[in-house]
Write an enzyme that holds these catalytic residues in place. Structure first.
Site, short mmCIF file in Angstrom:
data_model
loop_
_atom_site.label_atom_id
_atom_site.label_comp_id
_atom_site.label_asym_id
_atom_site.label_seq_id
_atom_site.Cartn_x
_atom_site.Cartn_y
_atom_site.Cartn_z
N LEU A 1 1.02 1.97 7.01
CA LEU A 1 0.78 1.07 8.06
C LEU A 1 2.03 0.26 8.07
O LEU A 1 2.28 -0.87 7.54
CB LEU A 1 -0.47 0.05 7.36
CG LEU A 1 -1.40 0.63 6.43
CD1 LEU A 1 -2.20 -0.47 5.71
CD2 LEU A 1 -2.32 1.59 7.43
N ASP A 2 2.98 0.71 8.74
CA ASP A 2 4.26 0.19 9.13
C ASP A 2 4.47 -0.54 10.43
O ASP A 2 3.80 -0.07 11.45
CB ASP A 2 5.33 1.39 8.93
CG ASP A 2 6.51 0.75 8.55
OD1 ASP A 2 7.50 1.50 8.95
OD2 ASP A 2 6.68 -0.33 8.48
#
Lengths: 254, 245
Positions: free
Chosen positions: B21-22
């Protein structure tokens, strides 16, 4: 009764038509996405050709200071074509890359090692290079890697650590914190011949978009770029991938 | 997720989807918001996407929520993240129970605040009997840590006489990795948002034949349409698992 049956039949027909419609819609989405990738591929091919001809000045010189170690993964189907691998290495030498790890899962490139070293000018085995080696000119250090250097090597290294742990004076008091650390495993991997050269950039050649079992322990912060098939590799695409890497900024999770 | 998407997806679906989850901070920066608001938006997206994934038939979803390296971030940000985890674990418990989603948190729990650790244990206990939907949340996780703890676990078993040294092989190793909790421990598809093309110490051992998908969209903007595109992309891949065709 009849009207109930009719309703059920009608409901079943509606359901089937609905399912058919949904299937068609999903296929349509696939077609749209496929077309997008085709157009994108054509555009990349044109750009790559322009780069190869030197038309884009941005790629005329690349600062390779950040690229200490490059790795190349070759799909098992493509690896039969050693001439293509040699061509790729010659391109990398021209660009100025000094150290390359060549990986294929079955170790076929390892078997062709002598041929590759004879054919690629300025190439030498990484493990034969002394500590004071300083790459100059058009020399390139090569490492040949296969799946045996991945999980198998980790298992062998783990066994070394296990033996040390069991031989320690009080294993019953020790939960392993003093024997199973990253530096211990690094050292044990070195003992079993896995040199743990961590690639900064990994180029994947093949239809697949995975790293195909490249030594997992090395891949922590490696940039992974899919390059397409080896058969249709392009110099411009290679240059572009390396150039793009030099502009990447990593914060390493911080 | 509309019915049409759910019902249209008869083709092969990934059984295990992993997500890095960047992009929360960059998302917030683009909107002139604070980092905490970016993480809050990311947390909401996480739950929405999990619902979509399960609706499409995925068995296991793994989310790289907090890496070992993330402890080096500013203290306020770390506290904010830990508080977010606590808030959402509490708030979403009814959802987990209603949809029968088994929650598993993997990573090194030693540094996690005690209140969060207790809550994690509660949530895991409350959902442990559920089958068919696994939501794995990686907190203080690193791929190298996973490999090392597996080695340590095997060593302890040998020391305790539970297994012999000769029994230690790749299969034994995989049974000790933190992903052993899932029926499908190796992800079929790994998505990392925000355009970065690295796996950053996530599932190093498990991702040998995982399809890697690196969309440029930031995580809080990775919605239903983006996930459908990822699935379409995945369905066009020809997976060989290292073998010849």
């Amino acid at each position: 009764m009849d009207s109930n049956q009719s309703m059920r039949l009608l409901s079943s027909w509606i359901g089937q038509i609905g399912d058919l419609g949904l299937n068609l819609l999903w296929r349509f989405i696939h077609i749209v996405v496929s077309l997008w990738y085709i157009v994108s591929g054509i555009s990349e091919a044109i750009e790559s050709y322009a780069i190869s001809l030197g038309l884009n000045k941005k790629y005329s010189s690349i600062d390779l200071e950040k690229l200490r170690c490059l790795a190349v993964v070759v799909d098992i189907e493509a690896v039969q074509d050693v001439a293509k691998v040699v061509e790729l290495l010659q391109w990398l030498t021209t660009i100025g890359v000094k150290q390359v790890g060549l990986f294929d899962s079955q170790g076929l490139l390892k078997k062709s090692k002598d041929l590759i070293l004879e054919t690629v000018p300025g190439s030498m085995l990484l493990e034969e290079i002394g500590k004071d080696f300083s790459p100059d000119g058009k020399r390139i250090a090569l490492e040949f890697i296969s799946s045996s250097d991945n999980k198998e090597a980790v298992m062998k290294a783990a066994n070394i650590l296990l033996q040390r742990y069991l031989k320690s004076s009080h294993p019953e008091n020790d939960q392993g914190e003093n024997f199973f650390t990253e530096s211990h495993l690094n050292e044990a991997l070195g003992v079993v011949g896995e040199n743990v050269h961590v690639p900064d950039l990994l180029l994947v050649y093949g239809p697949i978009r995975s790293h195909l079992g490249f030594p997992a322990w090395r891949l922590r912060y490696t940039e992974i770029v899919h390059m397409g098939t080896l058969k249709y590799m392009r110099y411009g695409s290679l240059l572009k991938a390396i150039h793009k890497f030099t502009g990447v900024h990593q914060n390493y999770g911080t | 997720m509309g019915e049409k998407e759910k019902r249209a997806s008869n083709r092969k679906m990934p059984k295990h989807v992993a997500v890095i989850l960047d992009g929360n901070r960059r998302w917030a920066e683009k909107r002139g918001l604070g980092t905490s608001e970016g993480h809050e938006a990311g947390a909401r997206r996480l739950l929405e996407n999990a619902k979509d994934c399960f609706a499409m038939g995925t068995n296991t979803i793994s989310l790289f929520a907090f890496s070992t390296e993330n402890w080096e971030r500013p203290e306020d940000e770390v506290k904010c993240l830990m508080a977010l985890f606590e808030k959402h674990f509490r708030a979403e418990m009814p959802f987990f129970q209603r949809d029968k989603i088994k929650i598993l948190v993997i990573g090194n729990r030693a540094k996690i605040p005690e209140s969060l650790r207790g809550l994690i244990e509660e949530v895991e206990e409350a959902t442990k009997s559920y089958e068919g939907k696994n939501l794995i949340i990686a907190i203080d996780y690193s791929g190298r840590f996973d490999i090392l703890q597996a080695c340590k676990s095997l060593a302890t078993k040998v020391k305790d006489g539970l297994i012999q040294v000769e029994d230690i092989n790749e299969e034994a190793m995989e049974k000790e990795l933190l992903t052993k909790c899932s029926e499908f421990p190796n992800p079929d598809l790994l998505i990392r948002t925000s355009g970065e093309q690295r796996i950053s110490n996530f599932f190093l051992w498990q991702s040998a034949y995982t399809e890697l998908y690196f969309p440029t969209v930031l995580w809080p903007d990775f919605g239903e349409a983006e996930y459908l595109e990822a699935l379409t992309w995945y369905q066009q891949r020809q997976r060989r698992f290292g073998r010849r065709v």
